[in-house]
Design a protein around this motif. Structure first.
Motif, short mmCIF file in Angstrom:
data_model
loop_
_atom_site.label_atom_id
_atom_site.label_comp_id
_atom_site.label_asym_id
_atom_site.label_seq_id
_atom_site.Cartn_x
_atom_site.Cartn_y
_atom_site.Cartn_z
N ASN A 185 0.83 -1.21 0.00
CA ASN A 185 0.00 0.00 0.00
C ASN A 185 0.86 1.26 0.00
O ASN A 185 0.54 2.25 -0.67
N ASN A 186 1.95 1.22 0.74
CA ASN A 186 2.85 2.36 0.81
C ASN A 186 3.45 2.68 -0.56
O ASN A 186 3.54 3.84 -0.96
N VAL A 187 3.85 1.64 -1.27
CA VAL A 187 4.42 1.84 -2.60
C VAL A 187 3.37 2.42 -3.55
O VAL A 187 3.64 3.36 -4.30
N ILE A 188 2.18 1.84 -3.51
CA ILE A 188 1.09 2.31 -4.39
C ILE A 188 0.79 3.79 -4.12
O ILE A 188 0.75 4.61 -5.04
N HIS A 189 0.60 4.14 -2.86
CA HIS A 189 0.25 5.51 -2.51
C HIS A 189 1.38 6.48 -2.83
O HIS A 189 1.14 7.58 -3.33
N SER A 190 2.61 6.07 -2.53
CA SER A 190 3.75 6.97 -2.69
C SER A 190 4.16 7.17 -4.14
O SER A 190 4.83 8.15 -4.46
N SER A 191 3.76 6.26 -5.02
CA SER A 191 4.18 6.36 -6.42
C SER A 191 3.71 7.67 -7.05
O SER A 191 4.35 8.19 -7.97
N ILE A 192 2.61 8.20 -6.55
CA ILE A 192 2.06 9.43 -7.12
C ILE A 192 2.98 10.64 -6.85
O ILE A 192 2.86 11.68 -7.49
N LEU A 193 3.91 10.48 -5.91
CA LEU A 193 4.82 11.57 -5.55
C LEU A 193 6.11 11.58 -6.35
O LEU A 193 6.96 12.46 -6.13
N HIS A 194 6.29 10.65 -7.28
CA HIS A 194 7.61 10.44 -7.87
C HIS A 194 8.25 11.68 -8.47
O HIS A 194 9.46 11.85 -8.42
N ASP A 195 7.44 12.58 -9.02
CA ASP A 195 8.00 13.76 -9.70
C ASP A 195 7.73 15.08 -9.00
O ASP A 195 7.76 16.13 -9.64
N ILE A 196 7.49 15.07 -7.69
CA ILE A 196 7.17 16.34 -7.03
C ILE A 196 8.32 17.34 -7.12
O ILE A 196 8.10 18.54 -7.03
N GLY A 197 9.53 16.84 -7.33
CA GLY A 197 10.68 17.75 -7.45
C GLY A 197 10.62 18.63 -8.68
O GLY A 197 11.30 19.66 -8.74
N LYS A 198 9.79 18.27 -9.66
CA LYS A 198 9.68 19.10 -10.85
C LYS A 198 9.01 20.43 -10.56
O LYS A 198 9.02 21.34 -11.40
N ALA A 199 8.41 20.53 -9.36
CA ALA A 199 7.84 21.82 -8.95
C ALA A 199 8.92 22.90 -8.87
O ALA A 199 8.62 24.09 -8.97
N GLY A 200 10.17 22.47 -8.70
CA GLY A 200 11.28 23.41 -8.61
C GLY A 200 12.00 23.64 -9.91
O GLY A 200 13.05 24.31 -9.94
N MET A 201 11.47 23.10 -11.01
CA MET A 201 12.11 23.24 -12.32
C MET A 201 11.57 24.46 -13.07
O MET A 201 10.36 24.73 -13.03
N PRO A 202 12.42 25.19 -13.78
CA PRO A 202 11.94 26.30 -14.62
C PRO A 202 11.02 25.77 -15.72
O PRO A 202 11.32 24.76 -16.36
N GLU A 203 9.90 26.46 -15.95
CA GLU A 203 8.95 26.00 -16.95
C GLU A 203 9.56 25.98 -18.35
O GLU A 203 9.23 25.12 -19.17
N GLY A 204 10.46 26.91 -18.62
CA GLY A 204 11.08 26.97 -19.94
C GLY A 204 11.87 25.72 -20.27
O GLY A 204 12.00 25.34 -21.44
N ILE A 205 12.39 25.06 -19.24
CA ILE A 205 13.12 23.80 -19.43
C ILE A 205 12.16 22.62 -19.37
O ILE A 205 12.21 21.71 -20.20
N LEU A 206 11.25 22.67 -18.41
CA LEU A 206 10.36 21.54 -18.18
C LEU A 206 9.48 21.25 -19.39
O LEU A 206 9.22 20.09 -19.72
N TYR A 207 9.01 22.30 -20.07
CA TYR A 207 8.10 22.11 -21.20
C TYR A 207 8.72 22.54 -22.53
O TYR A 207 8.01 22.86 -23.47
N LYS A 208 10.02 22.51 -22.59
CA LYS A 208 10.71 22.89 -23.82
C LYS A 208 10.35 21.92 -24.94
O LYS A 208 10.46 20.70 -24.77
N PRO A 209 9.92 22.42 -26.09
CA PRO A 209 9.49 21.52 -27.18
C PRO A 209 10.63 20.80 -27.88
O PRO A 209 10.44 19.74 -28.46
N GLY A 210 11.83 21.32 -27.82
CA GLY A 210 12.96 20.70 -28.51
C GLY A 210 13.87 19.95 -27.56
O GLY A 210 13.56 19.76 -26.38
#
Length: 329
Positions: A185-210
């Motif tokens: 259950n812990n693994v299942i529930h926690s899997s949704i958190l895997h990318d929370i660190g992307k909250a600290g990424m600049p949008e220009g890099i995170l969603y760059k089309p190229g």
């Protein structure tokens, strides 16, 4: 259904207990209740004597609880459990109850002793199922709030969580790993958190089309460390047992980009140095990313994505988990 059976003197002492007490005959018809029972429930003694003890049912108690109770009492074995009943006011009454059979001569009686869970020192009682539900929803809210900038991310997170559940249960069964249910259950529930660190990424890099430059790639590869920092800061403020232990979540956040052959990031872990939970989420995350359209790429077919996973088992992915995953389709 009124009863003519009188309460034996041997049982009258139970009515002096500080907890709520109800005494019934063998058919669970109420013979007597004490003052505490009347005070807590709001039902007056003279209006409930002769009624079935279950008249205060709320239909919120799990049916398995009643089944367990009936099985024990038929065998004249004392039984303990949790009931959710209703007071006269309609308010819910959560209580721990012990029911003990008493044989006096040819007559059978049942003594029910209730302890209102709302009055326990811990305050609020939560069943195990409710704890799991609360944990799942709190982590979901945390994950989605960290990635609110991209509406499509929520769907990705939920798909990763759902597929993680399918994969870990299948892998556990296939390999007879005997993983503890709490861990699963812990693994299942926690899997949704895997990318929370992307909250600290600049949008220009995170969603760059190229394609990303090497410098931009280095920034992206910092997101597991940022995510672990977010988690640790949050968990320090949490005192509830059902979300206090965050080790599994931290492992998923930190290590889901590590690769079986040691070429992943951020620590270049290799093989079983990578925690099992991270190896599981890694496959699910890559599969969903490949089969989903992003600003910088088109979606792949399931067949093409599964071929990629097959070709990369033993390199990117744990080969055993990869085989289990492929077998799901």
């Amino acid at each position: 259904m009124k009863t003519t059976l009188q309460l034996p003197y041997q049982l009258k002492g139970f009515l002096e207990l500080g907890d709520a007490v109800i005494i019934t005959d063998s058919h669970h018809i109420i013979l007597e209740v004490n003052d505490t029972y009347q005070t807590i429930t709001g039902f007056e003694r003279n209006k409930i004597i002769g009624l079935k003890a279950g008249f205060i049912k709320s239909n919120l108690t799990d049916q398995s609880t009643y089944t367990s109770m009936k099985t024990s009492l038929k065998q004249l074995i004392p039984w303990s459990g949790i009931f959710i009943n209703r007071k006269k006011s309609g308010e819910l009454w959560h209580s721990s109850i012990t029911i003990t059979p008493f044989q006096i001569g040819e007559d059978l009686f049942f003594i029910g002793i209730f302890r209102a869970l709302e009055q326990l020192e811990e305050g609020l009682y939560l069943s195990e199922n409710k704890k799991i539900e609360v944990q799942r929803e709190l982590l979901k809210v945390l994950a989605i709030s960290c990635e609110i900038r991209d509406p499509g991310t929520e769907e990705h997170l939920i798909r990763v969580q759902e597929l993680t559940e399918v994969l870990i249960k299948a892998h556990n069964k296939k390999n007879n790993l005997q993983l503890e249910p709490n861990y699963i259950n812990n693994v299942i529930h926690s899997s949704i958190l895997h990318d929370i660190g992307k909250a600290g990424m600049p949008e220009g890099i995170l969603y760059k089309p190229g394609a990303l430059t090497s410098y931009e790639r280095k920034i992206i590869e910092m997101h597991p460390l940022i995510g672990a920092d977010i988690l640790n800061k949050m968990s320090k403020e949490i005192n509830y047992d059902f979300i206090k232990s965050m080790e599994v979540a931290e492992n998923i956040i930190l290590y889901h980009h590590e690769k079986w052959d040691g070429t992943g990031y951020p620590f270049n872990l290799k093989g079983e140095e990578i925690p099992l939970e991270a190896r599981i989420v890694s496959i699910v995350d890559v599969f969903d990313a490949l089969t989903t359209r992003r600003p910088y790429k088109d979606s792949w077919s399931k067949e093409k994505a599964l071929t990629f996973i097959d070709e990369n088992k033993g390199k990117h992915f744990d080969p055993s988990i990869a085989e289990t995953f492929i077998s799901l389709f």
